[in-house]
Design a protein around this motif. Structure first.
Motif, PDB file in Angstrom:
ATOM      1  N   HIS A   1       0.999  -0.920   0.026  1.00  0.00           N
ATOM      2  CA  HIS A   1       0.142   0.507   0.127  1.00  0.00           C
ATOM      3  C   HIS A   1       0.478   1.369  -0.150  1.00  0.00           C
ATOM      4  O   HIS A   1       0.204   2.537  -0.481  1.00  0.00           O
ATOM      5  CB  HIS A   1      -1.135   0.073   1.366  1.00  0.00           C
ATOM      6  N   ASP A   2       1.381   1.754   0.395  1.00  0.00           N
ATOM      7  CA  ASP A   2       2.467   2.376   0.884  1.00  0.00           C
ATOM      8  C   ASP A   2       2.981   2.777  -0.275  1.00  0.00           C
ATOM      9  O   ASP A   2       3.204   4.073  -1.272  1.00  0.00           O
ATOM     10  CB  ASP A   2       4.498   2.159   1.556  1.00  0.00           C
ATOM     11  N   TYR A   3       3.458   1.787  -1.044  1.00  0.00           N
ATOM     12  CA  TYR A   3       4.492   1.495  -2.056  1.00  0.00           C
ATOM     13  C   TYR A   3       3.391   1.996  -3.243  1.00  0.00           C
ATOM     14  O   TYR A   3       4.043   2.942  -4.576  1.00  0.00           O
ATOM     15  CB  TYR A   3       5.146   0.264  -2.724  1.00  0.00           C
ATOM     16  N   GLU A   4       2.117   2.166  -3.356  1.00  0.00           N
ATOM     17  CA  GLU A   4       1.152   2.682  -4.102  1.00  0.00           C
ATOM     18  C   GLU A   4       0.887   3.482  -4.354  1.00  0.00           C
ATOM     19  O   GLU A   4       0.657   4.670  -5.455  1.00  0.00           O
ATOM     20  CB  GLU A   4       0.061   1.265  -3.862  1.00  0.00           C
ATOM     21  N   VAL A   5       1.315   3.843  -2.968  1.00  0.00           N
ATOM     22  CA  VAL A   5       1.285   5.706  -2.679  1.00  0.00           C
ATOM     23  C   VAL A   5       1.509   6.622  -3.497  1.00  0.00           C
ATOM     24  O   VAL A   5       2.086   8.229  -3.946  1.00  0.00           O
ATOM     25  CB  VAL A   5       0.980   6.348  -1.407  1.00  0.00           C
ATOM     26  N   LYS A   6       3.336   5.486  -3.483  1.00  0.00           N
ATOM     27  CA  LYS A   6       4.598   6.707  -3.531  1.00  0.00           C
ATOM     28  C   LYS A   6       3.930   6.181  -5.475  1.00  0.00           C
ATOM     29  O   LYS A   6       5.136   7.662  -5.516  1.00  0.00           O
ATOM     30  CB  LYS A   6       5.640   5.458  -2.829  1.00  0.00           C
ATOM     31  N   VAL A   7       4.095   5.727  -5.760  1.00  0.00           N
ATOM     32  CA  VAL A   7       3.645   5.851  -7.174  1.00  0.00           C
ATOM     33  C   VAL A   7       2.837   6.156  -7.886  1.00  0.00           C
ATOM     34  O   VAL A   7       2.907   6.730  -8.807  1.00  0.00           O
ATOM     35  CB  VAL A   7       3.649   4.561  -7.402  1.00  0.00           C
ATOM     36  N   ARG A   8       1.833   6.620  -7.245  1.00  0.00           N
ATOM     37  CA  ARG A   8       0.677   7.384  -7.277  1.00  0.00           C
ATOM     38  C   ARG A   8       1.385   9.189  -7.264  1.00  0.00           C
ATOM     39  O   ARG A   8       1.196  10.078  -8.255  1.00  0.00           O
ATOM     40  CB  ARG A   8      -0.889   7.710  -6.276  1.00  0.00           C
ATOM     41  N   ASN A   9       1.808   9.033  -6.166  1.00  0.00           N
ATOM     42  CA  ASN A   9       2.588  10.480  -5.694  1.00  0.00           C
ATOM     43  C   ASN A   9       3.569  11.151  -6.995  1.00  0.00           C
ATOM     44  O   ASN A   9       3.665  11.280  -7.259  1.00  0.00           O
ATOM     45  CB  ASN A   9       3.523  10.980  -4.590  1.00  0.00           C
ATOM     46  N   VAL A  10       4.556   9.858  -7.832  1.00  0.00           N
ATOM     47  CA  VAL A  10       5.360   9.987  -8.736  1.00  0.00           C
ATOM     48  C   VAL A  10       4.466   9.935 -10.054  1.00  0.00           C
ATOM     49  O   VAL A  10       4.878  11.275 -10.656  1.00  0.00           O
ATOM     50  CB  VAL A  10       6.136   8.964  -9.227  1.00  0.00           C
ATOM     51  N   ARG A  11       3.114   9.285 -10.493  1.00  0.00           N
ATOM     52  CA  ARG A  11       2.870   9.749 -11.336  1.00  0.00           C
ATOM     53  C   ARG A  11       2.064  11.394 -11.584  1.00  0.00           C
ATOM     54  O   ARG A  11       1.700  11.795 -12.410  1.00  0.00           O
ATOM     55  CB  ARG A  11       1.188   8.847 -11.445  1.00  0.00           C
ATOM     56  N   ARG A  12       1.471  12.191 -10.302  1.00  0.00           N
ATOM     57  CA  ARG A  12       1.000  13.855  -9.746  1.00  0.00           C
ATOM     58  C   ARG A  12       2.612  14.291 -10.569  1.00  0.00           C
ATOM     59  O   ARG A  12       2.035  15.543 -11.783  1.00  0.00           O
ATOM     60  CB  ARG A  12       0.801  13.568  -8.343  1.00  0.00           C
ATOM     61  N   PHE A  13       3.957  13.959  -9.842  1.00  0.00           N
ATOM     62  CA  PHE A  13       5.012  14.807 -10.084  1.00  0.00           C
ATOM     63  C   PHE A  13       4.901  15.138 -11.443  1.00  0.00           C
ATOM     64  O   PHE A  13       5.484  15.575 -12.785  1.00  0.00           O
ATOM     65  CB  PHE A  13       5.948  14.017 -10.017  1.00  0.00           C
ATOM     66  N   LEU A  14       4.648  13.378 -12.330  1.00  0.00           N
ATOM     67  CA  LEU A  14       4.816  13.445 -13.825  1.00  0.00           C
ATOM     68  C   LEU A  14       4.355  13.928 -14.845  1.00  0.00           C
ATOM     69  O   LEU A  14       3.933  14.770 -15.620  1.00  0.00           O
ATOM     70  CB  LEU A  14       5.427  12.829 -14.375  1.00  0.00           C
ATOM     71  N   GLU A  15       2.982  14.096 -14.661  1.00  0.00           N
ATOM     72  CA  GLU A  15       1.698  14.936 -15.130  1.00  0.00           C
ATOM     73  C   GLU A  15       1.603  16.915 -14.664  1.00  0.00           C
ATOM     74  O   GLU A  15       1.071  16.793 -15.493  1.00  0.00           O
ATOM     75  CB  GLU A  15       0.037  14.243 -13.697  1.00  0.00           C
ATOM     76  N   ASP A  16       2.210  17.250 -13.659  1.00  0.00           N
ATOM     77  CA  ASP A  16       2.396  17.948 -13.150  1.00  0.00           C
ATOM     78  C   ASP A  16       3.541  18.711 -14.154  1.00  0.00           C
ATOM     79  O   ASP A  16       3.762  20.142 -14.714  1.00  0.00           O
ATOM     80  CB  ASP A  16       2.573  18.256 -11.885  1.00  0.00           C
ATOM     81  N   GLY A  17       4.601  17.922 -15.010  1.00  0.00           N
ATOM     82  CA  GLY A  17       5.893  18.166 -15.880  1.00  0.00           C
ATOM     83  C   GLY A  17       6.549  18.544 -14.892  1.00  0.00           C
ATOM     84  O   GLY A  17       8.082  19.277 -15.588  1.00  0.00           O
ATOM     85  N   ASN A  18       7.326  18.147 -13.762  1.00  0.00           N
ATOM     86  CA  ASN A  18       7.979  17.510 -12.860  1.00  0.00           C
ATOM     87  C   ASN A  18       9.206  16.528 -13.463  1.00  0.00           C
ATOM     88  O   ASN A  18       7.892  15.464 -13.085  1.00  0.00           O
ATOM     89  CB  ASN A  18       7.652  17.804 -11.688  1.00  0.00           C
ATOM     90  N   LYS A  19       9.962  16.335 -12.568  1.00  0.00           N
ATOM     91  CA  LYS A  19      11.082  15.270 -12.549  1.00  0.00           C
ATOM     92  C   LYS A  19      10.539  14.475 -11.072  1.00  0.00           C
ATOM     93  O   LYS A  19      10.486  15.320 -10.697  1.00  0.00           O
ATOM     94  CB  LYS A  19      12.358  15.739 -12.851  1.00  0.00           C
ATOM     95  N   ALA A  20      11.009  13.289 -11.549  1.00  0.00           N
ATOM     96  CA  ALA A  20      10.735  13.101 -10.118  1.00  0.00           C
ATOM     97  C   ALA A  20      12.389  11.952  -9.727  1.00  0.00           C
ATOM     98  O   ALA A  20      12.366  11.339 -10.689  1.00  0.00           O
ATOM     99  CB  ALA A  20       9.517  11.771  -9.925  1.00  0.00           C
TER     100      ALA A  20
END
Length: 187
Positions: free
Chosen positions: A82-101
């Protein structure tokens, strides 16, 4: 010197005194545009207005400039699902906003002996976000940390920009019968 009028018309090759007199008659300045040309090129213009407009253009260019930030998430080799999924969701959000992760795996104690677990975890993250991002920097070990950098996929970024641009922007409307004082202020 070659003289250009205030309206952009060519006034021909004239001596310096004549050019200065024409500029003074029009109440404008004589500005040397190309000193290295033969003959030098000068233009009659309002220099203060020119500087102001150039400053405005530079400010507008800075405002439109997109600053890409590098956002970081940290994982451990023993991070649960679950923690992994939350972290991946954050990475997806960063990339959608146009930022590097930057995805970092922190090893503690004897975990460093199992680098392959960290490598597999980073590969899983890259696989989970491959539709939004590409690996900019492959997984690398530095001390007790293994990290990789993901960048937004240029094609996906262009599609997201088009979607945001095509969404109609509507201003909040106020009911004609309501009082403006009783309505909550928009922030």
């Amino acid at each position: 010197m070659r003289l250009i009028g205030a309206d952009g018309s060519q006034l021909g090759i004239v001596p310096l005194e004549v050019a200065l007199a024409k500029a003074q008659d029009e109440g404008l300045d004589l500005v040397e545009i190309s000193p290295n040309a033969r003959p030098p090129v000068c233009k009659i213009m309002d220099y203060g207005k020119y500087k102001y407009e150039a400053k405005k253009k530079a400010a507008e260019a800075r405002k439109r400039q997109v600053v890409v930030q590098v956002k970081e998430i940290k994982l451990r080799p023993k991070t649960d699902e679950h923690d992994y999924e939350v972290k991946v969701r954050n990475v997806r959000r960063f990339l959608e906003d146009g930022n590097k992760a930057r995805v970092t795996i922190m090893f503690r104690g004897r975990e460093i002996a199992h680098k392959e677990i960290g490598q597999r975890l980073l590969q899983d993250v890259a696989e989970d976000v491959k539709d939004l991002g590409v690996i900019e920097q492959a997984p690398r070990l530095e001390g007790r940390q293994m990290f990789m950098v993901l960048a937004p996929n240029p094609k996906i970024r262009a599609q997201l920009r088009e979607q945001k641009g095509s969404e109609p922007r509507t201003a909040p409307t106020q009911d004609p019968g309501s009082d403006s004082e009783s309505a909550p202020a928009a922030e």
